[in-house]
Scaffold this motif. Structure first.
Motif, PDB file in Angstrom:
ATOM      1  N   PRO A  70      44.143  42.094  33.376  1.00  0.00           N
ATOM      2  CA  PRO A  70      43.368  41.144  34.166  1.00  0.00           C
ATOM      3  C   PRO A  70      44.196  40.488  35.265  1.00  0.00           C
ATOM      4  CG  PRO A  70      43.858  40.255  31.979  1.00  0.00           C
ATOM      5  CD  PRO A  70      44.300  41.680  31.976  1.00  0.00           C
ATOM      6  N   GLY A  71      43.545  40.269  36.404  1.00  0.00           N
ATOM      7  CA  GLY A  71      44.184  39.528  37.485  1.00  0.00           C
ATOM      8  C   GLY A  71      43.940  38.035  37.316  1.00  0.00           C
ATOM      9  N   ALA A  72      44.364  37.290  38.313  1.00  0.00           N
ATOM     10  CA  ALA A  72      44.266  35.827  38.260  1.00  0.00           C
ATOM     11  C   ALA A  72      42.872  35.355  38.656  1.00  0.00           C
ATOM     12  CB  ALA A  72      45.305  35.224  39.201  1.00  0.00           C
ATOM     13  N   GLN A  73      42.469  34.253  38.050  1.00  0.00           N
ATOM     14  CA  GLN A  73      41.231  33.592  38.458  1.00  0.00           C
ATOM     15  C   GLN A  73      41.553  32.532  39.509  1.00  0.00           C
ATOM     16  OE1 GLN A  73      38.468  32.093  35.538  1.00  0.00           O
ATOM     17  NE2 GLN A  73      39.200  33.518  33.976  1.00  0.00           N
ATOM     18  N   GLN A  87      35.437  33.244  36.859  1.00  0.00           N
ATOM     19  CA  GLN A  87      35.312  34.532  36.171  1.00  0.00           C
ATOM     20  C   GLN A  87      34.906  35.673  37.090  1.00  0.00           C
ATOM     21  OE1 GLN A  87      31.881  34.691  33.403  1.00  0.00           O
ATOM     22  NE2 GLN A  87      31.268  32.740  34.304  1.00  0.00           N
ATOM     23  N   PHE A  88      34.494  35.361  38.307  1.00  0.00           N
ATOM     24  CA  PHE A  88      34.090  36.407  39.252  1.00  0.00           C
ATOM     25  C   PHE A  88      35.168  36.700  40.294  1.00  0.00           C
ATOM     26  CE2 PHE A  88      30.137  34.449  37.701  1.00  0.00           C
ATOM     27  CZ  PHE A  88      29.569  35.565  37.101  1.00  0.00           C
ATOM     28  N   SER A  89      36.383  36.207  40.066  1.00  0.00           N
ATOM     29  CA  SER A  89      37.467  36.416  41.028  1.00  0.00           C
ATOM     30  C   SER A  89      37.794  37.902  41.179  1.00  0.00           C
ATOM     31  CB  SER A  89      38.727  35.675  40.564  1.00  0.00           C
ATOM     32  OG  SER A  89      38.507  34.283  40.476  1.00  0.00           O
ATOM     33  N   GLY A  90      38.147  38.271  42.376  1.00  0.00           N
ATOM     34  CA  GLY A  90      38.633  39.624  42.634  1.00  0.00           C
ATOM     35  C   GLY A  90      37.527  40.661  42.733  1.00  0.00           C
ATOM     36  N   PHE A  91      37.956  41.910  42.786  1.00  0.00           N
ATOM     37  CA  PHE A  91      37.046  43.042  42.976  1.00  0.00           C
ATOM     38  C   PHE A  91      36.068  43.135  41.811  1.00  0.00           C
ATOM     39  CE2 PHE A  91      35.857  47.547  42.973  1.00  0.00           C
ATOM     40  CZ  PHE A  91      35.664  47.795  44.316  1.00  0.00           C
ATOM     41  N   ALA A 135      36.856  30.786  30.910  1.00  0.00           N
ATOM     42  CA  ALA A 135      37.617  31.246  29.742  1.00  0.00           C
ATOM     43  C   ALA A 135      38.198  32.635  29.968  1.00  0.00           C
ATOM     44  CB  ALA A 135      36.726  31.235  28.506  1.00  0.00           C
ATOM     45  N   LYS A 136      37.444  33.503  30.621  1.00  0.00           N
ATOM     46  CA  LYS A 136      37.917  34.866  30.887  1.00  0.00           C
ATOM     47  C   LYS A 136      37.100  35.455  32.017  1.00  0.00           C
ATOM     48  CE  LYS A 136      34.964  36.954  27.316  1.00  0.00           C
ATOM     49  NZ  LYS A 136      34.248  37.917  28.166  1.00  0.00           N
ATOM     50  N   LEU A 137      37.579  36.589  32.546  1.00  0.00           N
ATOM     51  CA  LEU A 137      36.886  37.248  33.651  1.00  0.00           C
ATOM     52  C   LEU A 137      35.575  37.862  33.173  1.00  0.00           C
ATOM     53  CD1 LEU A 137      40.054  38.882  35.218  1.00  0.00           C
ATOM     54  CD2 LEU A 137      38.554  37.253  36.406  1.00  0.00           C
ATOM     55  N   PHE A 138      34.624  37.981  34.069  1.00  0.00           N
ATOM     56  CA  PHE A 138      33.299  38.517  33.735  1.00  0.00           C
ATOM     57  C   PHE A 138      33.383  40.000  33.379  1.00  0.00           C
ATOM     58  CE2 PHE A 138      29.111  40.304  34.586  1.00  0.00           C
ATOM     59  CZ  PHE A 138      28.320  39.439  33.863  1.00  0.00           C
ATOM     60  N   GLY A 187      36.257  41.908  27.447  1.00  0.00           N
ATOM     61  CA  GLY A 187      36.105  41.721  26.010  1.00  0.00           C
ATOM     62  C   GLY A 187      36.541  40.332  25.578  1.00  0.00           C
ATOM     63  N   PRO A 188      36.540  40.093  24.260  1.00  0.00           N
ATOM     64  CA  PRO A 188      36.768  38.752  23.705  1.00  0.00           C
ATOM     65  C   PRO A 188      38.067  38.099  24.176  1.00  0.00           C
ATOM     66  CG  PRO A 188      36.131  40.283  21.974  1.00  0.00           C
ATOM     67  CD  PRO A 188      36.301  41.093  23.216  1.00  0.00           C
ATOM     68  N   MET A 189      39.126  38.901  24.336  1.00  0.00           N
ATOM     69  CA  MET A 189      40.408  38.331  24.743  1.00  0.00           C
ATOM     70  C   MET A 189      40.618  38.375  26.254  1.00  0.00           C
ATOM     71  SD  MET A 189      41.448  37.499  21.811  1.00  0.00           S
ATOM     72  CE  MET A 189      43.150  37.013  22.100  1.00  0.00           C
TER      73      MET A 189
END
Ligand SMILES: [Ca+2]
Ligand SMILES: [Ca+2]
Ligand SMILES: [Ca+2]
Length: 237
Positions: free
Chosen positions: A114-117, A73-77, A123-126, A129-131
């Motif tokens: 969103p970018g790739a993890q 979830q912390f991937s990328g900038f 479940a989702k990037l940090f 929102g919910p989706m």
């Protein structure tokens, strides 16, 4: 084929709605800022030189090439805050203390792709929102350089991770002059992720979702140009 389609879409855009977008060059300010632990690196850009008189939108794209920082979830900038100001400050701490112009609406005028993890995935990037495809500004707090520079949960707070090649666009609530204008952005951890090469400013608003209607319009436009003669064809009159 794909390239041809993209060129066609771009041409439609230029014909109906001229837009100027320019890349932005950043300098890193000395020191770090943020919450606890402290660790946000701040980058400043002088927007006077971008060749755009009035600013209406800013787009930030992760350009880390999947390097630096943490996975999942912390991937990328990791964007802590974004500020615009007619004041030039010289350190990360001063950028944090700076009261930015009140021109952002981090709830309604933000468009996030969103970018790739990187594995292992969450479940989702940090800070999303919910989706996972919107900004949760109660967590990201994009108006303040306040991020806790950690990936420990609970503990992590105050930023959004864009994912690899993630894109965040922000429309300003009103156009502002770029004369003497400075842009400040913060990267949590200041640990290798890069977006500086992929930030553009524009005098045109970014289309707030939804992408499905955008694609429908493009498809209809293409169908209108390419398939006019077929409309009469069916033979069920
Ligand atoms: Ca990161
Ligand atoms: Ca923040
Ligand atoms: Ca980082």
């Amino acid at each position: 084929m794909k390239r041809l389609l993209l060129v066609t879409i771009a041409s439609f855009g230029l014909a109906s709605c001229p837009a100027i977008a320019a890349p932005v060059a950043f300098v890193e300010l000395p020191g770090v800022t943020g919450g606890a632990p402290l660790g946000t690196g701040v980058f400043r850009a002088d927007l006077s030189s971008v060749g755009i008189a009035n600013l209406l939108s800013i787009t930030i794209a992760d350009n880390s090439a999947a390097l630096g920082g943490s996975p999942g979830q912390f991937s990328g900038f990791d964007l802590d805050a974004i500020k615009l100001s007619y004041t030039a400050v010289a350190t990360a701490a001063q950028a944090s203390a700076l009261v930015g112009l009140n021109v952002f609406d981090f709830v309604n005028e933000v468009i996030f792709t969103p970018g790739a993890q990187r594995a292992p995935m969450d479940a989702k990037l940090f800070g999303t929102g919910p989706m996972g495809n919107t900004v949760d500004n109660a967590v990201a707090t994009l108006g303040d350089f306040d991020a806790n520079s950690t990936t420990i949960i609970p503990g992590a707070f105050g930023f959004i991770s864009l994912g690899d090649n993630g894109v965040l666009s922000l429309n300003l609530t009103a156009p502002i002059s770029t004369d003497g204008l400075y842009l400040y952005i913060g990267e949590v951890g200041n640990n290798g992720e890069v977006a500086a090469g992929s930030i553009t400013v524009s005098d045109t608003r970014v289309q707030v979702p939804d992408t499905s209607s955008t694609m429908t319009l493009v498809a209809l436009a293409l169908a209108g140009v390419c398939g006019m003669r077929r409309i009469r064809r069916p033979g069920k009159a």
